[in-house]
Write a protein that holds these residues in place. Structure first.
Motif, PDB file in Angstrom:
ATOM      1  N   PRO A 226      33.471  38.435  30.096  1.00  0.00           N
ATOM      2  CA  PRO A 226      34.928  38.947  29.783  1.00  0.00           C
ATOM      3  C   PRO A 226      35.931  38.118  30.244  1.00  0.00           C
ATOM      4  N   TYR A 227      35.866  36.945  30.841  1.00  0.00           N
ATOM      5  CA  TYR A 227      36.880  36.135  31.215  1.00  0.00           C
ATOM      6  C   TYR A 227      37.424  35.004  30.274  1.00  0.00           C
ATOM      7  N   LEU A 228      37.418  35.670  29.124  1.00  0.00           N
ATOM      8  CA  LEU A 228      37.894  34.887  27.865  1.00  0.00           C
ATOM      9  C   LEU A 228      39.672  34.696  27.964  1.00  0.00           C
ATOM     10  N   ARG A 229      40.164  33.800  27.919  1.00  0.00           N
ATOM     11  CA  ARG A 229      41.594  33.718  28.071  1.00  0.00           C
ATOM     12  C   ARG A 229      42.401  32.758  27.127  1.00  0.00           C
ATOM     13  N   ALA A 230      41.520  32.306  25.955  1.00  0.00           N
ATOM     14  CA  ALA A 230      42.398  31.505  24.944  1.00  0.00           C
ATOM     15  C   ALA A 230      43.263  32.503  24.122  1.00  0.00           C
ATOM     16  N   HIS A 231      43.118  33.827  24.004  1.00  0.00           N
ATOM     17  CA  HIS A 231      43.951  34.798  23.291  1.00  0.00           C
ATOM     18  C   HIS A 231      44.716  35.357  23.954  1.00  0.00           C
TER      19      HIS A 231
ATOM     20  N   LYS B 117      28.983  33.897  38.419  1.00  0.00           N
ATOM     21  CA  LYS B 117      30.020  35.072  38.193  1.00  0.00           C
ATOM     22  C   LYS B 117      31.124  35.053  38.908  1.00  0.00           C
ATOM     23  N   VAL B 118      30.963  34.988  40.461  1.00  0.00           N
ATOM     24  CA  VAL B 118      32.352  34.947  41.420  1.00  0.00           C
ATOM     25  C   VAL B 118      33.081  33.933  41.370  1.00  0.00           C
ATOM     26  N   GLU B 119      32.519  32.929  41.010  1.00  0.00           N
ATOM     27  CA  GLU B 119      33.396  31.556  40.782  1.00  0.00           C
ATOM     28  C   GLU B 119      34.261  31.709  39.481  1.00  0.00           C
ATOM     29  N   SER B 120      33.625  32.360  38.365  1.00  0.00           N
ATOM     30  CA  SER B 120      34.517  32.403  37.213  1.00  0.00           C
ATOM     31  C   SER B 120      35.566  33.554  37.532  1.00  0.00           C
ATOM     32  N   CYS B 121      35.167  34.699  38.148  1.00  0.00           N
ATOM     33  CA  CYS B 121      36.336  35.694  38.329  1.00  0.00           C
ATOM     34  C   CYS B 121      37.344  34.952  39.146  1.00  0.00           C
TER      35      CYS B 121
ATOM     36  N   MET C 206      26.544  42.002  42.523  1.00  0.00           N
ATOM     37  CA  MET C 206      26.428  43.553  41.636  1.00  0.00           C
ATOM     38  C   MET C 206      26.832  43.016  40.318  1.00  0.00           C
ATOM     39  N   ASP C 207      26.167  43.963  39.375  1.00  0.00           N
ATOM     40  CA  ASP C 207      26.358  43.700  37.994  1.00  0.00           C
ATOM     41  C   ASP C 207      27.407  44.123  37.220  1.00  0.00           C
ATOM     42  N   THR C 208      28.710  43.873  37.771  1.00  0.00           N
ATOM     43  CA  THR C 208      30.108  44.257  37.312  1.00  0.00           C
ATOM     44  C   THR C 208      31.019  43.148  37.286  1.00  0.00           C
ATOM     45  N   TYR C 209      32.037  42.935  36.483  1.00  0.00           N
ATOM     46  CA  TYR C 209      33.160  42.034  36.274  1.00  0.00           C
ATOM     47  C   TYR C 209      34.232  42.109  37.084  1.00  0.00           C
ATOM     48  N   VAL C 210      34.417  43.245  37.643  1.00  0.00           N
ATOM     49  CA  VAL C 210      35.646  43.781  38.252  1.00  0.00           C
ATOM     50  C   VAL C 210      35.675  43.565  39.599  1.00  0.00           C
ATOM     51  N   ALA C 211      37.006  43.403  40.201  1.00  0.00           N
ATOM     52  CA  ALA C 211      36.960  43.027  41.645  1.00  0.00           C
ATOM     53  C   ALA C 211      37.075  44.605  42.373  1.00  0.00           C
ATOM     54  N   LEU C 212      36.184  45.045  43.240  1.00  0.00           N
ATOM     55  CA  LEU C 212      36.121  46.144  43.941  1.00  0.00           C
ATOM     56  C   LEU C 212      37.170  46.427  45.149  1.00  0.00           C
ATOM     57  N   PHE C 213      37.286  45.021  45.758  1.00  0.00           N
ATOM     58  CA  PHE C 213      38.268  44.878  46.660  1.00  0.00           C
ATOM     59  C   PHE C 213      38.642  43.522  46.897  1.00  0.00           C
ATOM     60  N   SER C 214      40.195  43.366  47.405  1.00  0.00           N
ATOM     61  CA  SER C 214      40.375  42.197  47.737  1.00  0.00           C
ATOM     62  C   SER C 214      41.304  42.154  49.021  1.00  0.00           C
ATOM     63  N   ARG C 215      41.228  41.216  49.713  1.00  0.00           N
ATOM     64  CA  ARG C 215      42.138  40.907  51.046  1.00  0.00           C
ATOM     65  C   ARG C 215      42.535  39.685  51.077  1.00  0.00           C
ATOM     66  N   PHE C 216      43.903  39.581  51.626  1.00  0.00           N
ATOM     67  CA  PHE C 216      44.359  38.238  51.798  1.00  0.00           C
ATOM     68  C   PHE C 216      43.704  37.647  53.480  1.00  0.00           C
ATOM     69  N   ILE C 217      43.262  36.572  53.354  1.00  0.00           N
ATOM     70  CA  ILE C 217      42.789  35.893  54.422  1.00  0.00           C
ATOM     71  C   ILE C 217      43.353  34.935  55.161  1.00  0.00           C
ATOM     72  N   PRO C 218      44.086  34.964  56.234  1.00  0.00           N
ATOM     73  CA  PRO C 218      44.698  33.834  56.847  1.00  0.00           C
ATOM     74  C   PRO C 218      43.829  32.561  56.821  1.00  0.00           C
ATOM     75  N   CYS C 219      44.569  31.308  56.986  1.00  0.00           N
ATOM     76  CA  CYS C 219      43.781  30.002  56.866  1.00  0.00           C
ATOM     77  C   CYS C 219      43.135  29.980  58.131  1.00  0.00           C
TER      78      CYS C 219
ATOM     79  N   VAL D 123      42.940  42.698  32.358  1.00  0.00           N
ATOM     80  CA  VAL D 123      42.623  41.971  31.282  1.00  0.00           C
ATOM     81  C   VAL D 123      41.114  41.851  31.095  1.00  0.00           C
ATOM     82  N   VAL D 124      40.268  41.903  32.044  1.00  0.00           N
ATOM     83  CA  VAL D 124      38.854  42.016  31.892  1.00  0.00           C
ATOM     84  C   VAL D 124      38.524  43.195  31.132  1.00  0.00           C
ATOM     85  N   PHE D 125      39.014  44.402  31.456  1.00  0.00           N
ATOM     86  CA  PHE D 125      38.705  45.490  30.676  1.00  0.00           C
ATOM     87  C   PHE D 125      39.220  45.473  29.308  1.00  0.00           C
TER      88      PHE D 125
END
Length: 260
Positions: free
Chosen positions: A220-225, A149-153, A1-14, A188-190
């Motif tokens: 928007p994954y700039l981090r130098a600043h 994009k996902v890997e950059s996120c 999808m054309d957005t740079y924020v995470a809509l959901f996240s989940r801890f996944i066991p090994c 930070v992305v925002f």
């Protein structure tokens, strides 16, 4: 999808595939942003995932072929279609977790009749998706862009989570750590997006011509600043702080109700 924020996240066991939680995350998304296309890595090519996504309307096409080897068993799908719909309704009503279903429908469940039915539907949908991928250069470019994009996120979130330590075996605590990382990453992305917008407006005001193609090259994954560890003024270390008064005479506690 054309957005740079995470809509959901989940801890996944090994040892657990990401595909197990793909559908659950989509169903749990209550935001105003509803994805029309879902990109996943290789683990997303799971037959039951394709089948369940189709039953929920995340994407559906028809594929017909001659009977014989290596084609879809449409008779099996027809026989168990009501069963498939019942499972989908149970998940949508919250009576069954999609993650639980995906764990039960692993590829080694060949004797499971529900797995076979999900497998055949998933084969049909995945075949269409792969044929479209092979035939459409624009789709291949879009998939590559989304993957990058996902890997950059992921890399950006990992950079912010500089500790990278899951110190607790409690799944709930681990879930908190994942979400506590996602929240500042989105913030930070925002923040970066706002800064980029301000710079673009300033350049336009100065007479520069900024095109949509040029803007599309900026993520928007700039981090130098960004200072992950904060800023501390060491020149103030020589100042002696005021002595601590344990009596706190200047504070009136007469109207403070102490908790039992």
């Amino acid at each position: 999808m054309d957005t740079y924020v995470a809509l959901f996240s989940r801890f996944i066991p090994c040892g657990v595939w990401e595909a197990v939680h793909l559908i659950e995350g989509l169903l749990a998304n209550a935001s105003d942003i509803q994805p029309s296309t879902v990109h996943a890595d290789t683990q997303g090519q799971n037959f039951p995932v394709f089948a369940l996504a189709t039953l929920f309307g995340f994407g559906i096409d028809q594929l017909f072929g001659e009977s014989g080897r290596n084609v879809i068993d449409w008779k099996l799908i027809d026989k168990h279609w009501i069963d498939l719909m019942q499972v989908s309704i149970s998940i949508s009503e919250g009576r069954l977790s999609s993650a639980t279903l995906m764990r039960r429908l692993r590829s080694n469940s060949h004797k499971n009749r529900m797995y076979k039915a999900f497998r055949e539907v998933g084969r049909s949908v995945r075949t269409v998706a792969l044929l479209r991928y092979l035939a459409d250069p624009a789709l291949r470019a879009r998939v590559t862009t989304a993957t990058n994009k996902v890997e950059s996120c992921n890399g950006f979130s990992k950079w912010l989570d500089f500790g990278e330590v899951l110190a607790d075996n409690d799944p709930e605590e681990q879930e908190k750590l994942i979400k506590f990382n996602t929240l500042p990453a989105n913030l930070v992305v925002f923040h970066n997006a706002l800064d980029i917008s301000d710079v673009v407006r300033q350049l336009v005001a100065e007479g520069w011509s900024i095109t949509a193609d040029q803007l599309s090259q900026i993520a928007p994954y700039l981090r130098a600043h960004i200072s992950r560890f904060g800023a501390y003024a060491t020149d103030e270390l020589r100042h002696r702080p005021d002595p601590f008064d344990p009596l706190l005479k200047e504070v009136d506690f007469t109207e403070v109700v102490l908790a039992a």
